[in-house]
Design a protein around this motif. Structure first.
Motif, mmCIF file in Angstrom:
data_model
loop_
_atom_site.group_PDB
_atom_site.id
_atom_site.type_symbol
_atom_site.label_atom_id
_atom_site.label_comp_id
_atom_site.label_asym_id
_atom_site.label_seq_id
_atom_site.Cartn_x
_atom_site.Cartn_y
_atom_site.Cartn_z
ATOM 1 N N ILE A 105 0.839 -1.198 0.000
ATOM 2 C CA ILE A 105 0.000 0.000 0.000
ATOM 3 C C ILE A 105 0.871 1.245 0.000
ATOM 4 O O ILE A 105 1.929 1.286 0.644
ATOM 5 C CB ILE A 105 -0.959 0.024 1.218
ATOM 6 N N VAL A 106 0.437 2.242 -0.754
ATOM 7 C CA VAL A 106 0.990 3.593 -0.669
ATOM 8 C C VAL A 106 -0.160 4.501 -0.256
ATOM 9 O O VAL A 106 -1.229 4.492 -0.875
ATOM 10 C CB VAL A 106 1.598 4.053 -2.010
ATOM 11 N N PHE A 107 0.049 5.280 0.798
ATOM 12 C CA PHE A 107 -1.028 6.042 1.433
ATOM 13 C C PHE A 107 -0.774 7.537 1.329
ATOM 14 O O PHE A 107 0.320 8.028 1.638
ATOM 15 C CB PHE A 107 -1.132 5.641 2.909
ATOM 16 N N VAL A 158 4.096 5.794 3.208
ATOM 17 C CA VAL A 158 3.208 6.912 3.518
ATOM 18 C C VAL A 158 3.825 8.191 2.964
ATOM 19 O O VAL A 158 4.997 8.469 3.209
ATOM 20 C CB VAL A 158 3.000 7.033 5.039
ATOM 21 N N LEU A 159 3.043 8.936 2.206
ATOM 22 C CA LEU A 159 3.485 10.232 1.689
ATOM 23 C C LEU A 159 2.722 11.343 2.390
ATOM 24 O O LEU A 159 1.490 11.407 2.297
ATOM 25 C CB LEU A 159 3.244 10.326 0.182
ATOM 26 N N VAL A 212 4.099 7.290 -8.110
ATOM 27 C CA VAL A 212 4.700 6.349 -9.069
ATOM 28 C C VAL A 212 6.068 5.895 -8.567
ATOM 29 O O VAL A 212 6.401 4.703 -8.615
ATOM 30 C CB VAL A 212 4.818 6.995 -10.460
ATOM 31 N N ALA A 213 6.867 6.832 -8.062
ATOM 32 C CA ALA A 213 8.198 6.494 -7.563
ATOM 33 C C ALA A 213 8.131 5.487 -6.425
ATOM 34 O O ALA A 213 8.984 4.594 -6.314
ATOM 35 C CB ALA A 213 8.917 7.764 -7.105
ATOM 36 N N CYS A 214 7.102 5.600 -5.592
ATOM 37 C CA CYS A 214 6.964 4.662 -4.466
ATOM 38 C C CYS A 214 6.824 3.217 -4.937
ATOM 39 O O CYS A 214 7.412 2.295 -4.359
ATOM 40 C CB CYS A 214 5.756 5.032 -3.614
ATOM 41 N N TRP A 279 12.962 10.973 -6.300
ATOM 42 C CA TRP A 279 11.888 11.873 -6.737
ATOM 43 C C TRP A 279 12.335 13.308 -6.541
ATOM 44 O O TRP A 279 13.002 13.639 -5.552
ATOM 45 C CB TRP A 279 10.625 11.610 -5.926
ATOM 46 N N TYR A 280 11.933 14.177 -7.462
ATOM 47 C CA TYR A 280 12.285 15.585 -7.351
ATOM 48 C C TYR A 280 11.114 16.428 -7.846
ATOM 49 O O TYR A 280 10.499 16.092 -8.863
ATOM 50 C CB TYR A 280 13.536 15.898 -8.188
#
Length: 300
Positions: A105-107, A158-159, A212-214, A279-280
């Motif tokens: 999961i990416v949250f 988590v972002l 996407v990077a995650c 990521w940038y």
């Protein structure tokens, strides 16, 4: 990778679905109600309905969890609704993922969790101090995700997003859409205090690229990571106004209201995301955000 995207029909969701597809993934858009699908695969499910979620999760490899309530001021008068959707909804999703064996999961969380720290810029090591139920409900969801990862059954990222802006943002509660509307309509823009409050704006496409990077660098099962996603620089309210005036060639009339009880400066340091996710924030300058917002506006 086949990825279920919750909240796929929202402002951020649409950008993330597009970014995932361009990166070669197979996004599956989850929405609460039926919608025109075009080329998208659509699955309808309520975030609080475990049975519907289990059905929506069939055949997917991972989840990008974006669905939730996001208005801080609204959460002050409807706190239980925010905990129900943002926290209980995330727990229901985690249970459904566990039941059908989806392990990643990416949250989408929020930088608002840090509150008003004295030290700027904020990093992932800044202490949590959620100032309202919205931030608290997101923090509680994060804690549930980290706890589930700790069992060894989940890989999680988590972002914590700063102020996402640009593109087709029609949320009139946010500063940039309000400022553009004031320029286009020749209406008065209400500003709290002197307009010198500084915020960190990250372009919607940069935010989508972070998700996407995650998925290209997910941790091992049993691990969870957290990153701040922001531009790394601040822009004041008056600087936003000046940028809109420059891009539109129109003067914006301001009405200064009494100062609101809010922090003067909130700026992030996205170095960890840069170093670990590669990521940038490539297009998060305020002029670029404003130009893109105007291009996406039907009245721009």
């Amino acid at each position: 990778m086949r990825i279920l995207v919750t909240g796929a029909n929202g402002y951020l969701g649409r950008a993330v679905v597009g970014a995932l597809r361009r990166a070669g993934h197979d996004p599956v858009a989850m929405t609460r109600t039926e919608m025109p699908c075009g080329e998208q695969v659509i699955r309808v499910a309520d975030l609080l309905d475990g049975a519907e979620l289990r059905k929506a999760l069939e055949g997917v490899d991972a989840v990008c969890h974006l669905a939730g309530l996001t208005r801080a001021r609204e959460s002050l008068v409807q706190p239980l609704r925010y905990f129900q959707v943002n926290t209980a909804g995330t727990v229901t999703l985690l249970n459904a993922m566990d039941a059908v064996g989806v392990p990643q999961i990416v949250f989408a969380s929020t930088g608002a969790i840090y509150g008003s720290p004295e030290h700027q810029p904020m990093t992932e090591d800044t202490a949590d101090a959620p100032p309202h139920p919205y931030a608290a409900s997101k923090l509680a969801a994060e804690l549930a995700i980290f706890a589930q990862a700790g069992t060894g059954r989940l890989s999680a990222t988590v972002l914590r997003l700063m102020n996402v802006a640009g593109g087709a943002d029609i949320d009139s509660s946010r500063l940039i859409p309000r400022t553009i509307a004031a320029a286009v309509d020749d209406s008065v823009l209400e500003v709290n205090g002197d307009g010198k409050a500084v915020r960190d704006y990250v372009h919607i496409e940069d935010a989508a690229a972070a998700f996407v990077a995650c998925f290209g660098r997910m941790p091992q099962r049993g691990e969870a990571r957290r990153y701040i996603v922001g531009s790394g620089h601040g822009t004041s309210v008056l600087e936003v106004v000046a940028a809109v005036e420059k891009c539109t060639g129109r003067h914006i009339r301001l009405l200064h209201k009494p100062p609101a009880p809010e922090p003067l400066t909130l700026i992030s340091d996205p170095a960890r995301a840069r170093d670990e996710l590669l990521w940038y924030p490539a297009c998060s300058g305020i002029q670029e955000i404003i130009r893109d917002s105007l291009a996406a506006s039907p009245n721009g």
